[in-house]
Design a protein around this motif. Structure first.
Motif, PDB file in Angstrom:
ATOM      1  N   LYS A   1     -18.963  -3.649 -28.387  1.00  8.54           N
ATOM      2  CA  LYS A   1     -18.208  -4.391 -29.397  1.00  8.54           C
ATOM      3  C   LYS A   1     -17.197  -3.566 -30.190  1.00  8.54           C
ATOM      4  O   LYS A   1     -16.450  -4.133 -30.992  1.00  8.54           O
ATOM      5  N   VAL A   2     -17.173  -2.255 -29.997  1.00  9.67           N
ATOM      6  CA  VAL A   2     -16.386  -1.397 -30.888  1.00  9.67           C
ATOM      7  C   VAL A   2     -15.415  -0.546 -30.083  1.00  9.67           C
ATOM      8  O   VAL A   2     -15.768   0.005 -29.038  1.00  9.67           O
ATOM      9  N   LEU A   3     -14.199  -0.422 -30.595  1.00  3.85           N
ATOM     10  CA  LEU A   3     -13.164   0.396 -29.978  1.00  3.85           C
ATOM     11  C   LEU A   3     -12.943   1.645 -30.824  1.00  3.85           C
ATOM     12  O   LEU A   3     -12.602   1.548 -32.000  1.00  3.85           O
ATOM     13  N   GLY A   4     -13.187   2.827 -30.244  1.00  5.39           N
ATOM     14  CA  GLY A   4     -12.823   4.067 -30.916  1.00  5.39           C
ATOM     15  C   GLY A   4     -13.951   4.874 -31.515  1.00  5.39           C
ATOM     16  O   GLY A   4     -13.706   5.933 -32.092  1.00  5.39           O
ATOM     17  N   TRP A   5     -15.201   4.411 -31.369  1.00  4.00           N
ATOM     18  CA  TRP A   5     -16.293   5.179 -31.954  1.00  4.00           C
ATOM     19  C   TRP A   5     -16.395   6.577 -31.362  1.00  4.00           C
ATOM     20  O   TRP A   5     -16.571   7.565 -32.097  1.00  4.00           O
ATOM     21  N   GLU A   6     -16.281   6.683 -30.054  1.00  2.00           N
ATOM     22  CA  GLU A   6     -16.414   8.003 -29.420  1.00  2.00           C
ATOM     23  C   GLU A   6     -15.325   8.953 -29.901  1.00  2.00           C
ATOM     24  O   GLU A   6     -15.569  10.149 -30.092  1.00  2.00           O
ATOM     25  N   LYS A   7     -14.104   8.432 -30.112  1.00  2.00           N
ATOM     26  CA  LYS A   7     -13.020   9.289 -30.620  1.00  2.00           C
ATOM     27  C   LYS A   7     -13.305   9.737 -32.047  1.00  2.00           C
ATOM     28  O   LYS A   7     -13.068  10.896 -32.412  1.00  2.00           O
ATOM     29  N   LEU A   8     -13.811   8.823 -32.872  1.00  3.65           N
ATOM     30  CA  LEU A   8     -14.159   9.184 -34.241  1.00  3.65           C
ATOM     31  C   LEU A   8     -15.268  10.229 -34.245  1.00  3.65           C
ATOM     32  O   LEU A   8     -15.213  11.215 -34.999  1.00  3.65           O
TER      33      LEU A   8
ATOM     34  N   LEU B   1     -18.692   1.251 -41.238  1.00  2.82           N
ATOM     35  CA  LEU B   1     -20.136   1.500 -41.306  1.00  2.82           C
ATOM     36  C   LEU B   1     -20.982   0.421 -40.629  1.00  2.82           C
ATOM     37  O   LEU B   1     -21.899   0.751 -39.853  1.00  2.82           O
ATOM     38  N   PRO B   2     -20.741  -0.876 -40.890  1.00  4.11           N
ATOM     39  CA  PRO B   2     -21.582  -1.878 -40.207  1.00  4.11           C
ATOM     40  C   PRO B   2     -21.477  -1.819 -38.690  1.00  4.11           C
ATOM     41  O   PRO B   2     -22.440  -2.161 -37.991  1.00  4.11           O
ATOM     42  N   ALA B   3     -20.320  -1.380 -38.179  1.00  2.00           N
ATOM     43  CA  ALA B   3     -20.175  -1.249 -36.724  1.00  2.00           C
ATOM     44  C   ALA B   3     -21.080  -0.143 -36.194  1.00  2.00           C
ATOM     45  O   ALA B   3     -21.669  -0.260 -35.111  1.00  2.00           O
ATOM     46  N   ALA B   4     -21.218   0.932 -36.959  1.00  2.00           N
ATOM     47  CA  ALA B   4     -22.015   2.073 -36.495  1.00  2.00           C
ATOM     48  C   ALA B   4     -23.470   1.701 -36.264  1.00  2.00           C
ATOM     49  O   ALA B   4     -24.126   2.233 -35.357  1.00  2.00           O
ATOM     50  N   VAL B   5     -23.995   0.770 -37.050  1.00  2.00           N
ATOM     51  CA  VAL B   5     -25.411   0.408 -36.915  1.00  2.00           C
ATOM     52  C   VAL B   5     -25.599  -0.994 -36.340  1.00  2.00           C
ATOM     53  O   VAL B   5     -26.720  -1.505 -36.291  1.00  2.00           O
ATOM     54  N   GLY B   6     -24.505  -1.626 -35.910  1.00  2.00           N
ATOM     55  CA  GLY B   6     -24.605  -2.954 -35.308  1.00  2.00           C
ATOM     56  C   GLY B   6     -25.031  -4.029 -36.283  1.00  2.00           C
ATOM     57  O   GLY B   6     -25.705  -5.000 -35.904  1.00  2.00           O
ATOM     58  N   ALA B   7     -24.629  -3.893 -37.559  1.00  2.45           N
ATOM     59  CA  ALA B   7     -25.062  -4.864 -38.571  1.00  2.45           C
ATOM     60  C   ALA B   7     -24.410  -6.228 -38.389  1.00  2.45           C
ATOM     61  O   ALA B   7     -24.972  -7.247 -38.798  1.00  2.45           O
ATOM     62  N   TRP B   8     -23.202  -6.249 -37.793  1.00  3.86           N
ATOM     63  CA  TRP B   8     -22.532  -7.535 -37.568  1.00  3.86           C
ATOM     64  C   TRP B   8     -23.370  -8.397 -36.616  1.00  3.86           C
ATOM     65  O   TRP B   8     -23.870  -7.930 -35.606  1.00  3.86           O
ATOM     66  N   GLY B   9     -23.495  -9.650 -36.981  1.00  3.37           N
ATOM     67  CA  GLY B   9     -24.206 -10.579 -36.114  1.00  3.37           C
ATOM     68  C   GLY B   9     -25.693 -10.643 -36.354  1.00  3.37           C
ATOM     69  O   GLY B   9     -26.369 -11.538 -35.852  1.00  3.37           O
ATOM     70  N   LYS B  10     -26.225  -9.704 -37.132  1.00  5.33           N
ATOM     71  CA  LYS B  10     -27.648  -9.755 -37.480  1.00  5.33           C
ATOM     72  C   LYS B  10     -27.829 -10.660 -38.689  1.00  5.33           C
ATOM     73  O   LYS B  10     -27.033 -10.617 -39.632  1.00  5.33           O
ATOM     74  N   ALA B  11     -28.860 -11.459 -38.680  1.00  6.42           N
ATOM     75  CA  ALA B  11     -29.118 -12.363 -39.804  1.00  6.42           C
ATOM     76  C   ALA B  11     -29.359 -11.552 -41.072  1.00  6.42           C
ATOM     77  O   ALA B  11     -30.342 -10.822 -41.173  1.00  6.42           O
ATOM     78  N   GLY B  12     -28.436 -11.645 -42.008  1.00  8.14           N
ATOM     79  CA  GLY B  12     -28.543 -10.885 -43.243  1.00  8.14           C
ATOM     80  C   GLY B  12     -27.693  -9.637 -43.269  1.00  8.14           C
ATOM     81  O   GLY B  12     -27.562  -9.002 -44.315  1.00  8.14           O
ATOM     82  N   GLY B  13     -27.098  -9.250 -42.154  1.00  5.05           N
ATOM     83  CA  GLY B  13     -26.312  -8.026 -42.085  1.00  5.05           C
ATOM     84  C   GLY B  13     -24.819  -8.291 -42.121  1.00  5.05           C
ATOM     85  O   GLY B  13     -24.359  -9.414 -41.938  1.00  5.05           O
TER      86      GLY B  13
ATOM     87  N   LYS C   1     -12.308  -6.529 -30.199  1.00  7.20           N
ATOM     88  CA  LYS C   1     -13.407  -5.662 -30.627  1.00  7.20           C
ATOM     89  C   LYS C   1     -13.147  -5.177 -32.052  1.00  7.20           C
ATOM     90  O   LYS C   1     -12.025  -5.276 -32.565  1.00  7.20           O
ATOM     91  N   ILE C   2     -14.165  -4.622 -32.669  1.00  5.82           N
ATOM     92  CA  ILE C   2     -13.991  -3.950 -33.958  1.00  5.82           C
ATOM     93  C   ILE C   2     -13.189  -2.682 -33.700  1.00  5.82           C
ATOM     94  O   ILE C   2     -13.571  -1.856 -32.870  1.00  5.82           O
ATOM     95  N   GLU C   3     -12.084  -2.525 -34.409  1.00  2.00           N
ATOM     96  CA  GLU C   3     -11.133  -1.466 -34.059  1.00  2.00           C
ATOM     97  C   GLU C   3     -11.207  -0.283 -35.025  1.00  2.00           C
ATOM     98  O   GLU C   3     -10.403  -0.153 -35.955  1.00  2.00           O
ATOM     99  N   ILE C   4     -12.165   0.593 -34.765  1.00  6.75           N
ATOM    100  CA  ILE C   4     -12.174   1.861 -35.495  1.00  6.75           C
ATOM    101  C   ILE C   4     -10.917   2.642 -35.123  1.00  6.75           C
ATOM    102  O   ILE C   4     -10.270   3.250 -35.980  1.00  6.75           O
ATOM    103  N   TYR C   5     -10.570   2.605 -33.859  1.00  7.29           N
ATOM    104  CA  TYR C   5      -9.296   3.166 -33.397  1.00  7.29           C
ATOM    105  C   TYR C   5      -8.293   2.025 -33.330  1.00  7.29           C
ATOM    106  O   TYR C   5      -8.522   1.002 -32.690  1.00  7.29           O
TER     107      TYR C   5
END
Length: 662
Positions: free
Chosen positions: A244-251, A312-324, A523-527
């Motif tokens: 779901k995320v673009l650019g995490w490895e680069k960050l 930050l929520p992308a790093a722990v997959g908080a999006w889409g979780k009930a309450g996150g 996707k979530i665009e960190i990059y």
């Protein structure tokens, strides 16, 4: 005696539902509407007696013409016909000599109803006046979120009830988002842990389980330090990041290695052990929820800081979780087609644009602006660099009109003052920017005195100038009906009968609204290759002169400069300066002492309160006060700068350094 529903019109994310009791054409009681799905029947102390503002003996009830020097507050009453005729004649003369761009409107969010907020926008586009870039609040926050999430709808606040870790980040909830406390309390009953991150320990921090004090302007470095620990200690959601995320490895490769706990402590002042503990709590939480305020965005690095926190929520997959997830500002405004009122199609190409944060520069660097029309704002009090703003307002060749409810600091500098209605005296359509609720507020009482709404003033000026557009022959109610009809575009539909009735109307969100990302890549665009830099990194603030960092935080009794008209809300406690005991000792200060803060822009007097709520090297005051409420000649914005944020051209109200003297 009868009751009717209404809406709080002020610039607050909650947009409370109101029950107004009316007797003999007067509002005699205002209470919270228990049917509102977010505000749930409670009101803040300011709105609990809104009838005292509506029927204040200080209300302006007739147009006024200046008779004394600018700033003196000396006026005589005139009729509306005289006022409008005089304004039209002077504007026509200015346009003939200097062109229409010599006229500048200045407004913000004195009322958040769409009709009255935007009523004069189209008028000034049609006139050909200079345009105002309305960026004084938190556009950098919006840009930072958009840089990562695009047009994705932020998480609904009620979702936090199912979170096990709620983070109040740069949000003085009790002052600016009080009804979110309902959701926080519901989550706590289920075992959620509450964290607060801010530059000083305000009253909201007292309600949290954990408080982290961050050095002003370094929240972005803290976010990177947290992500460093999350990655180092195996606390990221690798599957979510891959899918779901673009650019995490680069960050992870290029940016995060720099932000060890020790380096994060050096930059932010947060102890390395606390950085690790917070990161572990966040990484191990089932569904962490961040409620992000605006304070972190009011620095030169404000957009970048928000961008980093949004990762930050992308790093722990908080999006889409009930309450996150994460809530910056809700997208309820998207339910309406605001162009019905705004008419940006009337803009003229090449028109000068003036950033409202730089009003002082615009009025003093040259005299090409010959008329200023202020509505729904009080720039003499709330705009940065107060001394320069006041010098501009004192110009003899500046024809100033102020449309207001009270004799504010700005109204005192007007050539003509026009009396304005309150929200209970006109029709409008509202939306919340802190939750997904919309509502209509129909006039509950007749206008007080000769007061007129923003829309009525726009129509009156159009007639005085000889315009004949059908647009200005409509009533505010006509426009509200069109706005109601425009809600058909909301993806899940809107109960228009409920909306038309004046009841709070919740917006149903798509089931997958925080799992499908409205970005170019999907996707979530960190990059983000549309930005420079494409990868976000912490931007240190350039060091200004001044021994102390200074922050002016919200005061729970007022909202920006609104409610200064109410004596019972000030309690004679204004311009108080929180000073850490170490600094009190360093500067030989004691409680109750008057001190002066100064920098290259000006100086203001404060009353010292020695307190460990702030940190060494960092002083704090709360509230934006009318000059009549303070000891000295100037309020806090004499110290603030006209500098803009890195993106969004927003204000940098918290990016201030000062020296202190007895």
């Amino acid at each position: 005696m009868h009751t009717c529903t209404s809406v709080c019109p002020y610039d607050c994310p909650d947009a409370c539902g109101l029950i107004v009791t009316v007797d003999g054409g007067k509002a005699v009681r205002v209470a919270g509407d228990p049917a509102h799905p977010f505000t749930r029947g409670t009101l803040c102390p300011k709105m609990a007696h809104y009838e005292r503002t509506v029927h204040s003996p200080r209300r302006l009830t007739t147009p006024l013409r200046r008779t004394g020097p600018k700033g003196s507050g000396q006026f005589e009453p005139i009729s509306w016909d005289e006022a409008l005729t005089d304004i039209a004649a002077k504007w026509q003369k200015i346009i003939a000599e200097k062109g229409p761009q010599a006229i500048l409107p200045y407004s913000y969010a004195g009322t958040m109803g769409i009709v009255q907020h935007d009523a004069l926008h189209g008028f000034f586009y049609r006139l050909g006046a200079s345009e105002l870039d309305r960026t004084i609040c938190a556009p950098a926050k919006g840009r930072g979120f958009k840089d990562v999430m695009g047009s994705t709808l932020p998480t609904a606040p009620q979702a936090a009830q199912n979170s096990d870790m709620i983070i109040l980040w740069s949000l003085h909830m009790l002052a600016t988002d009080i009804h979110f406390q309902h959701d926080v309390a519901a989550a706590k009953k289920k075992g959620a842990v509450i964290w607060c991150i801010d530059t000083y320990r305000n009253r909201t921090a007292d309600t949290a389980d954990h408080f982290i004090a961050v050095r002003p302007g370094t929240d972005g470095a803290l976010a990177l330090g947290l992500m460093h620990v999350l990655d180092r200690d195996g606390l990221t959601d690798k599957a979510f990041l891959k899918e779901k995320v673009l650019g995490w490895e680069k960050l992870k490769e290029k940016i995060l290695p720099k932000y060890t706990p020790a380096e994060t402590e050096r930059l932010t002042g947060v102890p390395a052990a606390d950085v690790v503990a917070f990161a572990h709590a966040y990484g191990k939480a089932r569904a962490p929820f961040i409620r992000l305020g605006s304070g972190q965005s009011r620095y030169r690095n404000g957009a970048t800081t928000t961008r980093l926190i949004t990762c930050l929520p992308a790093a722990v997959g908080a999006w889409g979780k009930a309450g996150g997830g994460l809530l910056t500002s809700a997208g309820a405004s998207k339910a309406y087609h605001k162009e019905i009122v705004t008419h940006s199609d009337w803009k003229r190409p090449g028109t000068r644009v003036v950033n409202m944060c730089r009003l002082g520069e615009a009025l003093t660097q040259d005299d090409s602006i010959r008329s200023l029309f202020v509505y729904s704002s009080n720039p003499a009090c709330t705009a940065p660099d107060q001394n320069q703003v006041l010098r501009g307002l004192m110009r003899d060749n500046l024809f100033t009109i102020v449309h207001e409810r009270f004799m504010t600091d700005t109204a005192r500098y007007a050539d003509i003052v026009l009396p304005a209605t309150t929200s209970l005296e006109h029709d409008d359509a509202y939306y919340s920017y802190g939750n997904y609720t919309i509502q209509c507020g129909w006039a509950a009482i007749p206008p007080v005195g000769q007061s007129r709404s923003n829309w009525d003033v726009a129509c009156g000026l159009a007639r005085a100038l000889g315009w004949d557009e059908d647009f200005y022959k409509q009533s505010a109610k006509d426009l509200v009906e069109q706005l109601i009809a425009s809600t058909v575009k909301w993806p899940c539909g809107v109960d228009q009968d409920c909306l038309r009735s004046g009841r709070p109307t919740p917006l149903t969100l798509p089931d997958d609204y925080n799992q499908v990302y409205a970005t170019k890549s999907g996707k979530i665009e960190i990059y983000n290759d549309a930005l420079t830099p494409a990868l976000p990194d912490y931007k240190p603030l350039e060091e200004d002169k001044g021994e102390l960092a200074f922050i002016n935080s919200p005061d729970m009794r007022i909202l920006d400069s609104s409610f200064n008209e109410r004596d019972e809300l000030t309690n004679n406690r204004t311009m108080v300066l929180f000073v850490h005991p170490d600094d009190a000792k360093r500067f030989d200060l004691h409680d109750g002492q008057t001190v002066t803060l100064q920098n290259e822009r000006g100086e203001a007097d404060f009353t010292v309160e020695i307190s460990d709520r702030t940190a060494p090297g960092h002083v704090v005051s709360e509230g934006v006060w009318w000059r009549e409420r303070i000891k000295g000649a100037h309020s806090v914005n004499v110290l603030t700068s006209q500098r803009l944020t890195d993106e969004g051209a927003g204000s940098t109200f918290y990016d201030v350094r000062v020296d202190i003297k007895k």
